[in-house]
Design a protein around this motif. Structure first.
Motif, PDB file in Angstrom:
ATOM      1  N   GLY B 130     -88.964  84.192  27.530  1.00 58.41           N
ATOM      2  CA  GLY B 130     -89.119  82.722  27.263  1.00 58.41           C
ATOM      3  C   GLY B 130     -90.687  82.535  26.696  1.00 58.41           C
ATOM      4  O   GLY B 130     -90.931  81.381  25.960  1.00 58.41           O
ATOM      5  N   LYS B 142     -84.595  84.455  30.971  1.00 62.28           N
ATOM      6  CA  LYS B 142     -83.737  83.405  30.698  1.00 62.28           C
ATOM      7  C   LYS B 142     -82.308  83.784  30.409  1.00 62.28           C
ATOM      8  O   LYS B 142     -82.318  85.041  29.971  1.00 62.28           O
ATOM      9  CB  LYS B 142     -84.522  82.314  29.847  1.00 62.28           C
ATOM     10  N   SER B 143     -81.358  82.735  30.406  1.00 60.33           N
ATOM     11  CA  SER B 143     -80.056  83.186  29.936  1.00 60.33           C
ATOM     12  C   SER B 143     -79.727  83.434  28.589  1.00 60.33           C
ATOM     13  O   SER B 143     -78.645  83.721  28.183  1.00 60.33           O
ATOM     14  CB  SER B 143     -79.110  82.274  30.342  1.00 60.33           C
TER      15      SER B 143
END
Lengths: 313, 219
Positions: B130, B142-143
């Protein structure tokens, strides 16, 4: 025959190298046919890289002196970049490293200009002092000595030592002497590379006693002696074509290149062993990095240069 | 085609064909491992660790110029759309897919522009951390990458580990210092049905790639 800006004896030697490469190609082709099960990939890659190196080298020295000097500056840049990518460096020194790169255009400008004194003192004196001073301005004292020491070692090897190859091209020519400049350059580069090959071949075929077991376990006494003797013989054969050396002087030149080439090779081996890497990079297929190829030249270039300078120029 | 689009196309070609290749191949120099694992056509996702602005340019130079039009790096809108000029350059020359990093309404779909690009068959370049973060340190993934993989289970995600660009041009610096760059390409990952497990698998893939190399300390 007028191809490239090279004298006939130099052209003849280059044609000779071409013939050797073609013979090597035939040998590898036969090996592959006779033993198709075995992988010859490394040998094939290695030979292909020799072809590329040969053509780049011929173009670099054959087009013009300026092109040749720019080529060696670029070689120094590649070698220094590989060295700095390999060794531990400090984040604080990012800009200091940039200054270290700037020594390359400066050093090769002195070569281009034929400013011999500046060529000699620039890296060992001016860069040595100014880079340390620039590091002090950064203000980071942790690992200061290691950082200053490793950086200057790299500049001496990759910039100062290699630039001696280029300075061979700007040595004054003697009246009636057709061999200065490119002849000397081809002589030292060719003998250094053949010395590497000869030491390897002799070591493989009858080597037993290791010569520097802790640094380079594959190197043997027989390889070293056989390599040096081969190089002396080749020096006696090629010196009349490419250099103004007498018979006795060509023996000494062969000894210098044979012994110097060995020392340069094991010095870079010691560096790689210290850092825990096998190859210095992956730029040249079958060979490794640029340092794996020019390791011997870091010693033979300055040694041969100063030998020539002392006796002939 | 509008005049602006035509000029942007020419500029894009000069930028990637000449400037980027000169910087990436001559000034820096790449050591690419497993190049054959790169996707040949879209839709596909290249997911790499992020250290430098140069990451995007290096990844884009790995693929042949003929797919240049299909390459879409995902970039943070808040950063690249700070001013008109940067926004124009990012959109028309780099070809970024701009995304927002913060939702303005609770059910806003931040990944919608990326989904659109994948539906068009583009090769999307995605940085799951990110942000560039600390140079040469892996941050938490991050997801987003797992969400994308879940939405497009048929699209291969190729993990890429890079080292060296955080030294050459880290965050907050403008002076480029040459270093050789390692680019290790992993086997494409397939969706395994669970976001957390997928993210973990991705992390392991990047760590395995990182373990292939020798990286000197940079403290």
């Amino acid at each position: 025959m007028t191809w490239l800006a090279l004298e006939p004896p130099v052209q003849a030697v280059l044609v000779g190298i071409l013939a050797v490469l073609i013979v090597a190609e035939v040998v590898v082709w036969t090996l592959r046919r006779r033993n198709p099960g075995k992988s010859h990939q490394e040998l094939v890659d290695r030979l292909r890289s020799w072809w590329v190196i040969f053509f780049i080298f011929v173009l670099a020295i054959g087009l013009s002196r300026t092109v040749a000097i720019v080529f060696f500056a670029f070689l120094s840049f590649l070698a220094l970049k590989e060295y700095l990518s390999l060794i531990p460096t400090r984040r604080a020194d990012r800009r200091v490293l940039f200054w270290a790169y700037l020594t390359i255009p400066a050093q090769y400008y002195w070569v281009y200009d034929g400013w011999y004194n500046m060529f000699l003192v620039f890296v060992p004196v001016w860069a040595f002092l100014l880079i340390a001073a620039r590091m002090v301005l950064v203000g980071e004292t942790r690992e200061f000595l290691r950082a200053a020491g490793t950086l200057h070692w790299g500049l001496m090897m990759m910039v100062f030592a290699i630039s001696h190859l280029a300075y061979l091209l700007v040595l004054p020519t003697h009246v009636g002497d057709t061999s200065a400049g490119p002849g000397l350059l081809v002589f030292v580069v060719l003998l250094t590379q053949l010395n590497d090959v000869a030491q390897y071949v002799w070591g493989k075929s009858l080597g037993r006693r290791r010569i520097v077991p802790t640094v380079s376990p594959g190197k043997t006494v027989a390889g070293f002696v056989g390599g040096v003797l081969t190089t002396v013989a080749l020096s006696m054969l090629l010196a009349p074509l490419l250099t103004p050396l007498s018979r006795a002087e060509s023996i000494a030149a062969g000894l210098i290149i044979g012994v110097g080439g060995f020392l340069g090779d094991v010095t870079i081996s010691a560096l790689k062993r210290d850092l825990g890497v096998k190859d210095s990079g992956s730029l040249i297929p079958g060979h490794g990095g640029i340092l794996d190829r020019i390791d011997s030249l870091t010693f033979t270039a300055p040694l041969f240069f100063h030998y020539m300078k002392f006796f002939h120029y | 085609m509008s005049t602006e689009a035509r000029w942007a196309g020419i500029l894009r070609w000069i930028f990637f064909g000449i400037v980027v290749r000169f910087v990436v191949l001559i000034v820096l120099g790449l050591n690419v491992r497993h190049r054959e694992r790169l996707p040949q056509k879209g839709p596909a996702i290249l997911a790499a660790n992020h250290n430098s602005h140069l990451d995007t340019l290096v990844l884009m130079s790995l693929l042949p110029l003929r797919v240049l039009g299909r390459l879409r790096p995902v970039a943070a809108m808040d950063y690249f759309f700070r001013n008109r000029w940067l926004a124009w350059f990012a959109t028309h020359v780099i070809g970024v897919v701009p995304i927002k990093r913060q939702r303005s309404t609770p059910d806003e779909d931040l990944l919608a522009p990326v989904a659109e690009a994948l539906e068009r068959g583009d090769i999307v370049i995605f940085f799951p951390e990110g942000s560039r973060g600390e140079p040469e340190r892996l941050a938490e993934f991050k997801s987003g990458i797992a969400r994308l993989a879940g939405r497009f289970p048929q699209v291969p995600v190729t993990p890429v580990f890079m080292h060296g660009l955080g030294k050459a041009l880290p965050r907050g610096e403008w002076l480029l210092v040459p270093f050789f760059v390692d680019v290790f390409i992993g086997e494409p990952l397939t969706w395994n049905g669970d976001r957390r497990a997928y993210l973990n698998e991705f992390k392991c893939a990047i760590e395995r790639l990182a373990a292939e190399g020798h990286f000197p300390p940079w403290e």
